[in-house]
Motif scaffolding. Structure first.
Motif, PDB file in Angstrom:
ATOM      1  N   VAL A 108       0.861  -1.241   0.119  1.00  0.00           N
ATOM      2  CA  VAL A 108      -0.122  -0.113   0.027  1.00  0.00           C
ATOM      3  C   VAL A 108       0.753   0.959   0.028  1.00  0.00           C
ATOM      4  O   VAL A 108       2.179   1.095   0.669  1.00  0.00           O
ATOM      5  CB  VAL A 108      -1.185  -0.128   1.161  1.00  0.00           C
ATOM      6  N   GLY A 168      -3.298   5.626  -1.276  1.00  0.00           N
ATOM      7  CA  GLY A 168      -4.063   4.919  -1.178  1.00  0.00           C
ATOM      8  C   GLY A 168      -4.312   3.579  -1.996  1.00  0.00           C
ATOM      9  O   GLY A 168      -5.109   2.623  -2.173  1.00  0.00           O
ATOM     10  N   ASN A 205      -7.938   8.622   1.455  1.00  0.00           N
ATOM     11  CA  ASN A 205      -7.437   7.411   1.178  1.00  0.00           C
ATOM     12  C   ASN A 205      -5.987   7.171   1.546  1.00  0.00           C
ATOM     13  O   ASN A 205      -5.459   6.202   1.453  1.00  0.00           O
ATOM     14  CB  ASN A 205      -7.613   7.007  -0.387  1.00  0.00           C
ATOM     15  N   VAL A 223      -3.041   6.018   3.518  1.00  0.00           N
ATOM     16  CA  VAL A 223      -3.046   4.661   4.092  1.00  0.00           C
ATOM     17  C   VAL A 223      -1.581   4.954   4.916  1.00  0.00           C
ATOM     18  O   VAL A 223      -0.656   5.173   4.392  1.00  0.00           O
ATOM     19  CB  VAL A 223      -3.004   3.336   3.406  1.00  0.00           C
ATOM     20  N   MET A 234      -0.907  -1.636   6.849  1.00  0.00           N
ATOM     21  CA  MET A 234      -1.541  -2.697   6.551  1.00  0.00           C
ATOM     22  C   MET A 234      -0.925  -4.252   7.049  1.00  0.00           C
ATOM     23  O   MET A 234      -0.039  -4.070   7.731  1.00  0.00           O
ATOM     24  CB  MET A 234      -1.135  -2.690   4.947  1.00  0.00           C
ATOM     25  N   THR A 275      -6.401  -2.341   6.692  1.00  0.00           N
ATOM     26  CA  THR A 275      -5.516  -1.290   6.263  1.00  0.00           C
ATOM     27  C   THR A 275      -6.257  -0.121   7.267  1.00  0.00           C
ATOM     28  O   THR A 275      -7.331  -0.419   7.807  1.00  0.00           O
ATOM     29  CB  THR A 275      -5.804  -0.738   4.790  1.00  0.00           C
ATOM     30  N   GLY A 328      -5.622   4.126   7.910  1.00  0.00           N
ATOM     31  CA  GLY A 328      -4.676   5.389   7.634  1.00  0.00           C
ATOM     32  C   GLY A 328      -5.408   6.732   8.105  1.00  0.00           C
ATOM     33  O   GLY A 328      -6.004   6.848   9.324  1.00  0.00           O
TER      34      GLY A 328
END
Length: 521
Positions: free
Chosen positions: A183, A187, A227, A229, A232, A243, A245
């Motif tokens: 990731v 995102g 999005n 991140v 993960m 995930t 973020g």
């Protein structure tokens, strides 16, 4: 008149009181458990009552039922216990075949007279193999991989296997070392095959879908949901991907369909890290709100919240036991005993800790923003061993530092007599990621100084010794070593994971893989 009326009423009452004849239900086909229509078939002047099943040209009920069902041999569905037993037997047979093949390979140069052994010997060898594997997976036995690691050749180098638009912040590998996940800050979630490099990209759902999956609406409706991140993790069975973020949610994905299935809300700050407990659907998440939350991926519910950190929590790690390792900017690493709801605090007197991971149930590693690499034991509150300047910045116009500069620093540099180094004051020298090959004595660390370093962790001697340097340009924000030890994967980018206080324009945002070769026993 009255007497006539009375007589007529009496007659009607007598008629009503007459008992009704009871029907013989035995002769009615409606009450028969297996009714069969009957008809008369004339034969030579004699009338013979036959069943309708004996009609010529008429299909019988038994003809429509399979032969196995007529004979009583109906195949019942396999139960969960029977399935486990079947899989266990297949696995044991597979282990026997592996041990037999290994024995044949070892005896290729021997005489042909000794070809086969008794079945009991194969069973004992398979049992030893299974016991060894179980001890290694549980952390009670350690594989000595570092002593067998071969020096990388000039042609061996990091190979870019996946590109990302922005800096990669996390990488993960499945238990069978066949698939990987990565990731980035933008995102992008990519699922790729280790051997072929084939990739599959995950798509973020719409806002309406996220709300239906449990997400909380954005505070500022005029702005789009982020999005971005930061962490993960992949479950042990490879089914779930988690995930977390900047949107303060923990998102759960199904790796089989690459679909978003749940959004866990509850954190009041960005989610900095996530991890699964090995062999279970338990999920743990850390956040800048200084809390650790426990979730269940199967039931998709919140279990508990742990408090204790005095500043942002940066990373989290977990093995099979219900014990958590968290690292925060309050200069502490904390070991959480989840059932007892207790914690052990390990304080670093030097600098803020940036990353950490378990070696086994009794030891763990941590990296600091002053360039130090620490080896800890759960039985001591202070590090057992410290490697200073683990990732020094080389400089062209500096003198060689003598051996007396620091015993640990000169040893970790890996060059007899000294090394041209720079003080670990810049972001490039921060130890931003550490990883351990599970169940072994081999570890790796990454920073922004242009190398990934491999280490030998000697638990009995309580030391960390350098192995080899693997050149890689960029900020190494995440590391993962294959369970088999065949390769190491690095998530690299132009910027650090948690900020933009540094930049390396010569780096490539992506996932890089470096193969590792070992000597035979």
């Amino acid at each position: 008149m009255n007497s006539a009326r009375r007589q007529s009423k009496g007659k009607t009452k007598r008629k009503q009181r007459q008992p009704q004849p009871k029907s013989d239900t035995r002769n009615e086909s409606f009450f028969d458990s297996n009714p069969k229509r009957q008809r008369r078939k004339p034969t030579n002047g004699d009338n013979e009552v036959i069943d309708s099943d004996e009609e010529s040209g008429g299909g019988s009920e038994n003809e429509l039922i399979p032969e196995k069902e007529q004979e009583g041999e109906v195949e019942e569905p396999e139960t969960a216990a029977e399935k486990r037993l079947r899989i266990a037997r297949e696995y044991v047979e597979k282990i026997k075949a592996i041990t037999k093949q290994q024995k044949e390979d070892e005896e290729e140069s021997d005489e042909e007279g000794e070809e086969d052994e008794e079945e009991g010997k194969w069973d004992s060898r398979a049992a030893e193999f299974l016991q060894k594997e179980q001890l290694e997976s549980s952390g009670r036995a350690r594989r000595l991989l570092a002593s067998r690691l071969q020096k990388p050749e000039a042609t061996d180098e990091f190979r870019l296997i996946q590109r990302h638009r922005e800096s990669v912040v996390a990488v993960a590998i499945t238990e069978d070392d066949s698939r990987g996940f990565s990731v980035s800050k933008g995102g992008d979630i990519i699922h790729w095959d280790v051997e072929s490099g084939k990739r599959e990209k995950y798509s973020w759902p719409s806002e309406d879908v996220l709300l239906s999956h449990g997400a909380r609406g954005p505070q500022n409706k005029s702005k789009k949901r982020s999005n971005h991140v930061l962490g993960m993790a992949i479950s042990s069975d490879g089914r779930y991907l988690a995930t977390g973020g900047m949107d303060r949610h923990v998102h759960l994905w199904d790796t089989r369909t690459r679909a978003h299935i749940q959004a866990f809300q509850g954190h009041k700050g960005p989610v900095s890290g996530v991890t699964f407990r090995q062999g279970t659907p338990q999920l743990f998440s850390t956040s800048f709100d200084r809390t650790i939350k426990l979730w269940n991926a199967e039931d998709r519910c919140h279990i508990d919240t742990l408090h204790g950190h005095e500043c942002e929590v940066l990373t989290v790690d977990c093995l099979r036991k219900e014990r958590l390792l968290t690292v925060g900017r309050d200069r502490t690493a904390r070991l959480w005993k989840v059932p007892e709801e207790s914690q052990l605090v390990f304080r670093s007197s030097m600098a803020s800790l940036e990353c950490g991971c378990f070696i086994n149930n009794e030891e763990f590693l941590s990296g600091s923003d002053d360039g130090s690499l620490e080896l800890w034991s759960i039985l001591r509150k202070k590090p057992r061993f410290i490697v200073k300047n683990a990732h020094p910045m080389p400089m062209e116009d500096t003198t060689i530092v003598p051996n007396g500069h620091s015993k640990v620093a000169s040893d970790c540099n890996g060059i007899d007599g000294g090394l041209k180094i720079n003080a670990c004051s810049s972001a490039e020298s921060w130890v931003s990621s550490v990883a351990v090959c599970r169940g072994s004595d081999m570890a790796a660390s990454g920073a922004g100084n242009g190398v990934v370093r491999l280490w030998t962790v000697e638990s009995e001697a309580a030391t960390i010794q350098p192995l080899y340097n693997l050149p890689l340009v960029g900020y190494v924000n995440s590391l993962a070593i294959a369970k088999s030890g065949r390769f190491v994967v690095a998530g690299v980018g132009k910027e650090p994971r948690l900020g933009r206080w540094g930049s390396n324009s010569g780096a490539v945002n992506g996932v890089c893989l470096h193969p590792l070769k070992f000597k035979h026993n």
